[in-house]
Design an enzyme around this catalytic site. Structure first.
Site, PDB file in Angstrom:
ATOM      1  CE1 TYR A   1      10.413  -1.364 -34.858  1.00 11.32           C
ATOM      2  CE2 TYR A   1      10.310  -1.635 -37.229  1.00 11.32           C
ATOM      3  CZ  TYR A   1       9.995  -2.073 -35.959  1.00 11.32           C
ATOM      4  OH  TYR A   1       9.265  -3.224 -35.795  1.00 11.32           O
TER       5      TYR A   1
ATOM      6  CG  ASP B   1      10.054   6.041 -40.599  1.00 15.58           C
ATOM      7  OD1 ASP B   1       9.050   6.634 -40.169  1.00 15.58           O
ATOM      8  OD2 ASP B   1      10.269   4.834 -40.392  1.00 15.58           O
TER       9      ASP B   1
ATOM     10  CE  LYS C   1       4.283   1.529 -34.553  1.00 13.34           C
ATOM     11  NZ  LYS C   1       5.069   1.114 -35.640  1.00 13.34           N
TER      12      LYS C   1
ATOM     13  NE  ARG D   1      -1.849  -8.834 -56.552  1.00 10.33           N
ATOM     14  CZ  ARG D   1      -1.719  -8.943 -57.890  1.00 10.33           C
ATOM     15  NH1 ARG D   1      -1.125  -7.990 -58.580  1.00 10.33           N
ATOM     16  NH2 ARG D   1      -2.165 -10.009 -58.520  1.00 10.33           N
TER      17      ARG D   1
END
Ligand code: PLP
Length: 389
Positions: A107, A179, A204, A54
């Site tokens: 978004y 972004d 994406k 992690r």
């Protein structure tokens, strides 16, 4: 390989994955998928670089080096999704009473996250039309901490002047988050334009094949990086080693894919602009786009995303979408296959109808992610679907 050694196209293939990156006798050309969740130490008080997956994992480490290199930043961090990266930024930097200014065309999931921060954690969010930088200046409050941008925005492909907004933000001691999902670092590098934090939905264009959910943060400031890295680990919002491998692989063709996405998109946007059943086309690469000049100045391309309003309303839009045969009716974007969707009923349905109306998202709006197929086949499919309504 340092970030400045080679050109962008070379770095998409090699950074993080040179054989010398692999320690000891290992000399694989492709970074292995390191599945071990934990790492042995020789001495109790000497944990070594890798301790627990992690906190850091070798496959993720390779990918994070590449993320930083491609956005021209000092640091990169990998996340389990774009929204996980976004939530980490808010968790790390936005406290009760703080104020965030966001682009009014973001978004839908980002707006939903903002609402959660307002309702549950006492932050204040203002959404303004950032395509006019003066709207940002007007919205600043003494408690404003962050300005949150997309350029081009989702779904109306509005472009904002990142450099001008970063100058305003820095004058007021605020941070700018951009972004960069829609253009990818192949076409635009927001940190070079003054952005403090660059965010991606890796899902994406960066992964590029509609088979990974991932996110990233790239940045230059060491203190901010350490704070975000601490939160990445303490929230546990990390990508799996397998997903990191998939992204390392997908990235190798980023330049090739982005060029083809864009050349197809330009032809299709021009076709749509001249179509009698289309009321309006939104594509930053068309000279008719209101911020065409800004886009030209701050990015080296316009990308593969187009939105358009079909003549009529929701009924015509739905009929058209359901008549397509080659375009896939699906949320998401940036994969090699062309996807098409209705923002009001799909990607932006998580915000209210009132908010959609205020943002200019009409019921006749259709958003298209242009893939890398042959554009003649794509145009033929659009034409036959227009013929059905
Ligand atoms: C511009 C943009 N940012 C962030 C996200 C969220 O990313 P993810 O779906 O990987 O969580 C999306 C998803 O569609 C997006 O389009």
């Amino acid at each position: 390989m340092s970030k400045n050694d080679h050109s962008f196209d070379t770095r998409t293939i090699h950074v993080g994955e040179r054989p010398e990156f692999l320690e000891g006798s290992r000399n694989e050309v492709v970074a292995p998928i390191y599945l071990s969740s934990t790492y042995a130490r020789k001495e109790v008080k000497n944990p070594g670089f890798f301790q627990y997956s992690r906190s850091q994992n070798p496959t993720r480490f390779a990918l994070e080096q590449r993320y930083a290199s491609l956005e021209n930043t000092a640091y990169g961090l990998g996340f389990a999704s774009g929204l996980a990266a976004e939530a980490t930024v808010l968790f790390a930097l936005v406290k009760p009473g703080d104020h965030v200014i966001g682009f009014d065309d973001l978004y839908g999931g980002t707006k939903r996250l903002f609402h959660q921060w307002e309702e549950n954690y006492g932050a204040k969010i203002s959404l303004v039309d950032a395509s006019q930088p003066e709207n940002i200046e007007k919205a600043i409050l003494p408690e404003t901490k962050l300005i949150w941008l997309e350029s081009p925005s989702n779904p109306l492909l509005k472009v904002c002047d990142i450099k001008a907004i970063a100058e305003i933000a820095h004058r007021h001691k605020m941070l700018v988050v951009v972004d960069n999902t829609f253009l990818s670092p192949y076409f635009q590098k927001p940190a070079d334009l003054g952005a403090d934090i660059v965010i991606h939905s890796i899902t994406k264009y960066i992964a590029g094949h509609s088979d990974v959910i991932g996110g990233a943060i790239m940045l230059n400031d060491k203190t901010l990086y350490e704070r975000l890295k601490f939160c990445q680990n303490s929230l546990g919002v990390v990508p799996s080693p397998f997903d990191c491998y998939m992204v390392l692989r997908g990235l190798k063709t980023l330049s090739l894919r982005m060029e083809k996405h864009q050349s197809n998109a330009l032809s299709i946007a021009t076709y749509l602009e001249n179509h009698p059943k289309v009321a309006r086309v939104y594509y930053p690469g068309l000279k008719s786009h209101p911020q065409y000049e800004i886009g030209l100045r701050q990015a080296s391309g316009f990308g593969g995303m187009i939105s358009f309003e079909i003549k009529g309303g929701e009924k015509e839009a739905v009929e058209f979408l359901e008549s397509l045969e080659l375009f896939t009716l699906a949320e998401s974007l940036g994969g090699v296959e062309s996807l098409i969707e209705h923002p009001g009923l799909m990607t932006h349905s998580s915000i209210t109808a009132k908010e959609r109306e205020l943002a200019g998202i009409k019921d006749s709006l259709i958003r298209v992610s242009i893939g890398v197929e042959d554009k003649k086949d794509l145009i033929a499919d659009l034409e036959q679907a227009f013929g059905k309504i």
